[in-house]
Design a protein around this motif. Structure first.
Motif, short mmCIF file in Angstrom:
data_model
loop_
_atom_site.label_atom_id
_atom_site.label_comp_id
_atom_site.label_asym_id
_atom_site.label_seq_id
_atom_site.Cartn_x
_atom_site.Cartn_y
_atom_site.Cartn_z
N THR A 1 53.35 45.18 36.94
CA THR A 1 52.70 43.91 37.26
C THR A 1 53.68 42.88 37.80
O THR A 1 53.41 42.22 38.81
CB THR A 1 51.97 43.35 36.02
OG1 THR A 1 50.86 44.18 35.71
CG2 THR A 1 51.48 41.93 36.26
N GLN A 2 54.83 42.74 37.14
CA GLN A 2 55.75 41.70 37.61
C GLN A 2 56.33 42.03 38.98
O GLN A 2 56.61 41.12 39.77
CB GLN A 2 56.83 41.42 36.58
CG GLN A 2 57.70 42.60 36.19
CD GLN A 2 58.76 42.17 35.18
OE1 GLN A 2 59.43 41.14 35.32
NE2 GLN A 2 58.90 42.96 34.11
N ARG A 3 56.45 43.31 39.27
CA ARG A 3 56.89 43.68 40.63
C ARG A 3 55.85 43.25 41.65
O ARG A 3 56.17 42.71 42.71
CB ARG A 3 57.10 45.20 40.72
CG ARG A 3 57.42 45.68 42.13
CD ARG A 3 57.31 47.19 42.25
NE ARG A 3 57.61 47.66 43.59
CZ ARG A 3 56.78 47.64 44.61
NH1 ARG A 3 55.56 47.14 44.44
NH2 ARG A 3 57.12 48.08 45.80
N GLN A 4 54.59 43.50 41.33
CA GLN A 4 53.50 43.10 42.22
C GLN A 4 53.39 41.58 42.32
O GLN A 4 53.05 41.05 43.39
CB GLN A 4 52.18 43.69 41.72
CG GLN A 4 52.11 45.21 41.74
CD GLN A 4 52.16 45.77 43.15
OE1 GLN A 4 53.25 45.98 43.70
NE2 GLN A 4 51.00 45.98 43.76
N MET A 5 53.66 40.88 41.24
CA MET A 5 53.65 39.42 41.29
C MET A 5 54.69 38.90 42.28
O MET A 5 54.42 37.97 43.06
CB MET A 5 53.92 38.86 39.89
CG MET A 5 52.78 39.07 38.90
SD MET A 5 53.23 38.64 37.19
CE MET A 5 53.45 36.86 37.34
N ARG A 6 55.85 39.51 42.27
CA ARG A 6 56.89 39.09 43.23
C ARG A 6 56.51 39.48 44.66
O ARG A 6 56.69 38.70 45.60
CB ARG A 6 58.23 39.70 42.85
CG ARG A 6 58.79 39.19 41.53
CD ARG A 6 60.21 39.65 41.29
NE ARG A 6 60.71 39.24 40.00
CZ ARG A 6 61.16 38.03 39.70
NH1 ARG A 6 61.17 37.10 40.64
NH2 ARG A 6 61.61 37.75 38.49
N GLY B 1 52.67 46.63 30.79
CA GLY B 1 53.57 45.75 31.54
C GLY B 1 53.83 44.43 30.85
O GLY B 1 54.69 43.65 31.29
N LEU B 2 53.11 44.14 29.75
CA LEU B 2 53.19 42.82 29.12
C LEU B 2 54.56 42.56 28.52
O LEU B 2 55.14 41.47 28.73
CB LEU B 2 52.11 42.70 28.05
CG LEU B 2 52.08 41.36 27.29
CD1 LEU B 2 51.79 40.21 28.24
CD2 LEU B 2 51.04 41.41 26.17
N VAL B 3 55.10 43.50 27.77
CA VAL B 3 56.39 43.29 27.13
C VAL B 3 57.48 43.05 28.17
O VAL B 3 58.32 42.14 28.02
CB VAL B 3 56.76 44.49 26.23
CG1 VAL B 3 58.20 44.39 25.75
CG2 VAL B 3 55.82 44.56 25.03
N GLY B 4 57.46 43.82 29.24
CA GLY B 4 58.45 43.62 30.30
C GLY B 4 58.34 42.25 30.94
O GLY B 4 59.34 41.60 31.23
N LEU B 5 57.11 41.81 31.16
CA LEU B 5 56.89 40.50 31.78
C LEU B 5 57.38 39.38 30.86
O LEU B 5 58.07 38.45 31.31
CB LEU B 5 55.41 40.30 32.08
CG LEU B 5 55.01 38.94 32.67
CD1 LEU B 5 55.70 38.69 34.00
CD2 LEU B 5 53.50 38.84 32.82
N LEU B 6 57.05 39.48 29.58
CA LEU B 6 57.49 38.45 28.64
C LEU B 6 59.02 38.43 28.51
O LEU B 6 59.64 37.37 28.40
CB LEU B 6 56.85 38.68 27.28
CG LEU B 6 55.32 38.51 27.23
CD1 LEU B 6 54.79 38.91 25.85
CD2 LEU B 6 54.91 37.09 27.57
N SER B 7 59.63 39.61 28.56
CA SER B 7 61.08 39.69 28.51
C SER B 7 61.71 39.01 29.72
O SER B 7 62.71 38.29 29.61
CB SER B 7 61.52 41.16 28.44
OG SER B 7 62.93 41.26 28.42
N THR B 8 61.10 39.23 30.89
CA THR B 8 61.59 38.59 32.10
C THR B 8 61.47 37.07 32.01
O THR B 8 62.37 36.33 32.42
CB THR B 8 60.81 39.10 33.33
OG1 THR B 8 61.09 40.49 33.51
CG2 THR B 8 61.21 38.34 34.59
N TYR B 9 60.35 36.60 31.46
CA TYR B 9 60.21 35.16 31.25
C TYR B 9 61.36 34.62 30.40
O TYR B 9 61.86 33.52 30.64
CB TYR B 9 58.88 34.85 30.56
CG TYR B 9 57.71 34.68 31.50
CD1 TYR B 9 57.72 33.69 32.48
CD2 TYR B 9 56.58 35.49 31.40
CE1 TYR B 9 56.65 33.51 33.34
CE2 TYR B 9 55.50 35.33 32.26
CZ TYR B 9 55.54 34.34 33.22
OH TYR B 9 54.48 34.17 34.08
#
Length: 304
Positions: A40-45, A69-77
């Motif tokens: 998801t975060q790749r697609q967001m970018r 994809g949630l844990v990865g996104l929150l980690s990136t935040y």
């Protein structure tokens, strides 16, 4: 106005050019992320979704293609030094699963996370501000699952300045009350109806997201007359047996829901990987409901 950006729309495992479910919704100046499959975060970018604009994430259910994809996104935040709290809505268990992964991985996600765990099998109001409300749409899948109904709040009435100018007794101080729908009583005692002094506000818009589910006509009253409906269609009609077994829907069933609910536009997605040509989903659905579009990564659906 509604802008819905499809980030991912395929079922099961990610593939080279097929990403699992995730959507970015802009509605009445609110910004929501709906589901968060891998990538998801790749697609967001890739599709230029502003990370900092999202303060609310809605997860339909805890299957991997909607949640991993949630844990990865929150980690990136966390690595982006986010400070503002994030509200996360999803089934009971989402808090434990998410925080455990972040803890074990020693994530830098130190911002506040507010989890709103859901367990009701009835539609309920779960979020509301002065611009938007969000209700759950109880679905039937192999695990506890909700869709979400996003609805704009009614805007204030607009002043009809041409008509107002005909009443010099009306002061600017009265404008807020007039926009709020109140009549005006002149010093003479004459009552001027609000409908003479205002113009109807723009129509409130709505979006319904119906994730993985068996064919469920009982959701029709909840999503009646929505402007935009996303409804999963994992299989074509030739595999109705498999749809029933796995508690998914076919393109025909998604179209039936759209027709019965008299929605403005139907978007279908969550295609099974067994179908190399997704155009057949649209063709089948259009035999039941006319205004059908296919979800594709990067496509933006706009409703005004």
């Amino acid at each position: 106005m509604i802008n819905l950006t499809i980030l991912g729309c395929h079922s099961a495992t990610p593939r080279v050019n097929a990403f699992p479910t995730s959507q970015y919704l802009e509605i009445n100046n609110n910004h929501f992320l709906i589901d968060c499959g891998e990538g998801t975060q790749r697609q967001m970018r890739k599709y230029k979704v502003g990370f900092s604009k999202i303060n609310h994430i809605f997860i339909s259910h805890l299957h991997g293609d909607h949640f991993y994809g949630l844990v990865g996104l929150l980690s990136t935040y966390g690595m982006l030094s986010r400070e503002k709290e994030m509200h996360i809505f999803g089934p009971k268990g989402i808090k434990k699963a998410t925080l455990q992964m972040l803890k074990i991985s020693e994530s830098h996600a130190n911002f506040s996370m507010v989890f709103h765990e859901l367990s009701s099998k009835e539609s309920e109001l779960i979020y509301e501000d002065d611009r938007v409300s969000v209700r759950t749409i109880p679905l039937t899948h192999r695990v506890y699952t909700n869709g979400y109904l996003f609805t704009e709040k009614e805007k204030p009435r607009k002043l009809n300045m041409l008509n107002i100018s005909g009443y010099p007794e009306i002061d600017k101080a009265d404008y807020l009350n007039i926009k709020a729908g109140r009549d005006v009583t002149l010093p003479s005692g004459e009552v001027i109806l609000n409908t003479e002094l205002t113009i109807d506000p723009p129509k409130t818009l709505s979006y319904a997201f119906c994730s993985d589910t068996s064919y469920k006509p009982s959701i029709v009253p909840i999503i009646k007359n929505v402007d935009l409906l996303y409804h999963e269609a994992t299989f074509l009609n030739d595999r109705q047996d498999l749809a029933k077994k796995t508690k998914h829907s076919t393109s025909i069933e998604a179209a039936k829901i759209a027709k019965e609910a008299t929605v403005g536009q139907l978007v279908i997605g969550h295609y099974s990987g067994r179908y190399p040509d997704t155009s057949m989903f649209q063709k089948e659905a259009e035999t039941v409901f006319e205004n059908v579009s296919l979800a594709k990564p990067g496509v933006i659906f706009t409703v005004k």
